[in-house]
Enzyme design. Structure first.
Site, PDB file in Angstrom:
ATOM      1  N   ARG A 100      55.236  43.313  43.296  1.00 17.24           N
ATOM      2  CA  ARG A 100      55.144  42.471  42.093  1.00 17.24           C
ATOM      3  C   ARG A 100      56.397  42.568  41.233  1.00 17.24           C
ATOM      4  NH1 ARG A 100      53.978  42.195  36.677  1.00 17.24           N
ATOM      5  NH2 ARG A 100      52.756  40.376  36.048  1.00 17.24           N
ATOM      6  N   ARG A 181      45.644  52.350  42.237  1.00 22.64           N
ATOM      7  CA  ARG A 181      46.679  51.655  43.001  1.00 22.64           C
ATOM      8  C   ARG A 181      48.071  52.127  42.570  1.00 22.64           C
ATOM      9  NH1 ARG A 181      45.366  45.674  42.850  1.00 22.64           N
ATOM     10  NH2 ARG A 181      47.394  45.621  43.835  1.00 22.64           N
ATOM     11  N   ASP A 305      45.783  33.714  35.598  1.00 24.38           N
ATOM     12  CA  ASP A 305      44.645  34.586  35.313  1.00 24.38           C
ATOM     13  C   ASP A 305      43.953  34.229  33.999  1.00 24.38           C
ATOM     14  OD1 ASP A 305      45.302  35.913  37.597  1.00 24.38           O
ATOM     15  OD2 ASP A 305      45.626  37.866  36.665  1.00 24.38           O
ATOM     16  N   ALA A 318      47.956  35.556  42.334  1.00 31.95           N
ATOM     17  CA  ALA A 318      49.302  35.065  42.042  1.00 31.95           C
ATOM     18  C   ALA A 318      49.516  33.674  42.637  1.00 31.95           C
ATOM     19  CB  ALA A 318      50.335  36.041  42.598  1.00 31.95           C
TER      20      ALA A 318
END
Ligand SMILES: Cc1cc2nc3c(=O)[nH]c(=O)nc-3n(C[C@H](O)[C@H](O)[C@H](O)COP(=O)(O)OP(=O)(O)OC[C@H]3O[C@@H](n4cnc5c(N)ncnc54)[C@H](O)[C@@H]3O)c2cc1C
Length: 453
Positions: A100, A181, A305, A318
């Site tokens: 990202r 994560r 989002d 995304a």
């Protein structure tokens, strides 16, 4: 991406962002082929995208690490066949995984090349619109107001624009799961010989992601060319938050893995090597599909989002945000200057049903493939349901908007019939709620009409 597409389609743009500098945190996400195809308008982006993407294979394991199948590409032979769209675009032959931070930097750098500079440290506290003046605006934390013909609310989950659009914030509820994560430099992981050996790439350098699955737990562990990354879905213990800035100590994770019978030592070693400031704890929340993304006078429009949150199992957060960006910029180009409110509404009409179908796939994948069902059956899926279906990849949001804008506008303004064709073929869209879907999945009674796979 919205700024770039607006620039390309002839609109003046300003971007405001609450963080004080570029937000280069986060680990990785999948970028779908519809968004990859859209980069073709930007030769520098095409080149940089290929440079920074990686195309992992996957192998499937029990929670003890014992291999069940793989490694194999995430695309089977049917998806890899030479299929072309009518404008020459090819079916995807590989999955694009991205860091990202690198992807974000790539888009932000391109915006700067076009002279679009993000105004950092600019927090929106309120959105408003004035229908008679034909303007919308935002109020900033310092009381300043900024106005425009149209305001895109691209402020992510929990967008402040919901009050101006729906009169209330969109409620979120726990899925019952949270996710650890992280991504960090691969050299840190390679320092441990057991970790290095376990997660080594294939002989040709192709990275492999291992998926370890047990009841209530699902971990993915693997490397790109320069980063090591792992995630772990686990039952929510009520202490997490839905925030990309909540960090957790690796020791907390090790306390969890200590209670997983047979959990591999290589997994613990990897967790121990994870830098504290790179390990995120993110609560997975559900939100009902929200059909209305546009304010009453049509001047504020949610994208990404802010309009639709996705579970990670959808692999689409995304990508759908980027499809929104292209569709909205196109609708604004097609509208008359004094008719921009119909552009935002038509865009909403063209996008909502598609996005809602993809949100449903995310729920289906989370509920039927990723966690409980697999762990019990001890059989593991080798692909997410439907996510490589032709209706998903064979879509060009710009062309779709051009071909359908007028009909969608006439439907909304004059009540003429209109059917979206960017959803599963043969599917007749019906509004759904998360509870209805969960009940149907649990009872084995979910029947989706049309061709979803
Ligand atoms: C820091 C961060 C890390 C992420 N990491 C991952 C990841 O590792 N994997 C993954 O799958 N997804 C991740 N995501 C989510 C993923 O990027 C999005 O799902 C997807 O890209 C859709 O993007 P978006 O532009 O709609 O929203 P986002 O990417 O969430 O961007 C919203 C932007 O709006 C800004 N903003 C929010 N509120 C305001 C306000 N009041 N005023 C001004 N600006 C505001 C935020 O700072 C942010 O830059 C992350 C998001 C963020 C913000």
């Amino acid at each position: 991406m919205a700024a770039l597409e607006c620039w390309r389609q002839g609109h003046d743009v300003r971007i405001i962002e609450k963080s004080s500098t570029r937000l280069l945190s986060g680990d990785g996400f999948t970028i779908g082929s519809t968004a990859i195809q859209a980069l073709r308008h930007w030769p520098d982006l095409v080149e940089e995208n290929e440079r920074i993407a990686f195309h992992p294979w996957a192998s499937w394991h029990k929670i003890t690490g014992e291999k069940i199948s793989g490694p194999a590409p995430l695309f089977g032979p049917t998806e890899r066949k030479e299929e072309t769209q009518n404008d020459g675009e090819e079916a995807p032959r590989t999955i694009y995984r991205h860091s990202r931070p690198k992807f974000h930097k790539m888009l932000a750098d391109q915006a700067e090349k076009q002279g679009i500079y993000v105004e950092y440290g600019t927090r929106v506290v309120e959105y408003y619109e004035q229908s008679i003046a034909g303007k919308a605006g935002v109020v900033l934390g310092n009381g300043e107001r900024i106005e425009a013909d149209v305001v895109f609310a691209a402020d992510g989950i929990g967008s402040k624009s919901s009050s101006a659009i729906m009169g209330h914030m969109v409620p979120a509820r726990s899925t019952g799961f949270a996710i650890y994560r992280t991504a960090f430099p691969v050299e840190l992981a390679d320092a441990d010989p057991m970790v290095r050996q376990r997660f080594k790439p294939l002989n040709d350098g192709t990275p492999v992601v291992e998926v370890w699955m047990g009841e209530g737990i699902r971990a993915t562990l693997g490397r790109s060319y320069d980063e090591m990354s792992w995630t772990m879905n686990y039952p929510d213990d009520g202490e997490e938050s839905e925030s990309w800035s909540t960090l957790v100590d690796p020791e907390t994770v090790l306390q969890k893995t200590a209670n997983i019978p047979g959990w591999p030592e290589a997994g613990n070693r990897l967790i121990r090597l994870t830098p504290k400031e790179r390990l995120h704890d993110f609560k997975l929340m559900w939100r009902e599909p929200q059909p209305c993304w546009v304010s009453p006078a049509g001047r504020i429009v949610q994208i990404g989002d802010a309009a639709h949150s996705f579970l990670p199992s959808s692999g689409n957060g995304a990508t759908q945000g980027m499809e929104d960006a292209i569709s909205l910029a196109t609708c604004l180009r097609l509208a008359e200057k004094n008719n921009l409110c119909w552009a935002t509404r038509a865009h909403n009409k063209l996008r909502f049903e598609r996005v809602s179908c993809l949100q449903l796939l995310g729920i289906l994948n989370q509920e039927t493939r990723h966690l409980s069902a697999n762990a019990k059956a001890n059989t593991v899926p080798t692909k997410p349901i439907g996510l490589m279906a032709a209706w998903i990849w064979r879509h060009n949001p710009e062309r779709y908007a051009i071909e359908n804008y007028e009909a969608a506008r006439a439907h909304l303004e004059d009540g003429k019939p209109f059917q979206n064709s960017n959803i599963p073929p043969g599917h007749v869209y019906k509004p759904w709620t998360i509870d209805e879907m969960l009940r149907a999945i649990a009872a084995g009674e979910l029947h989706l009409d049309g061709e979803w796979e």
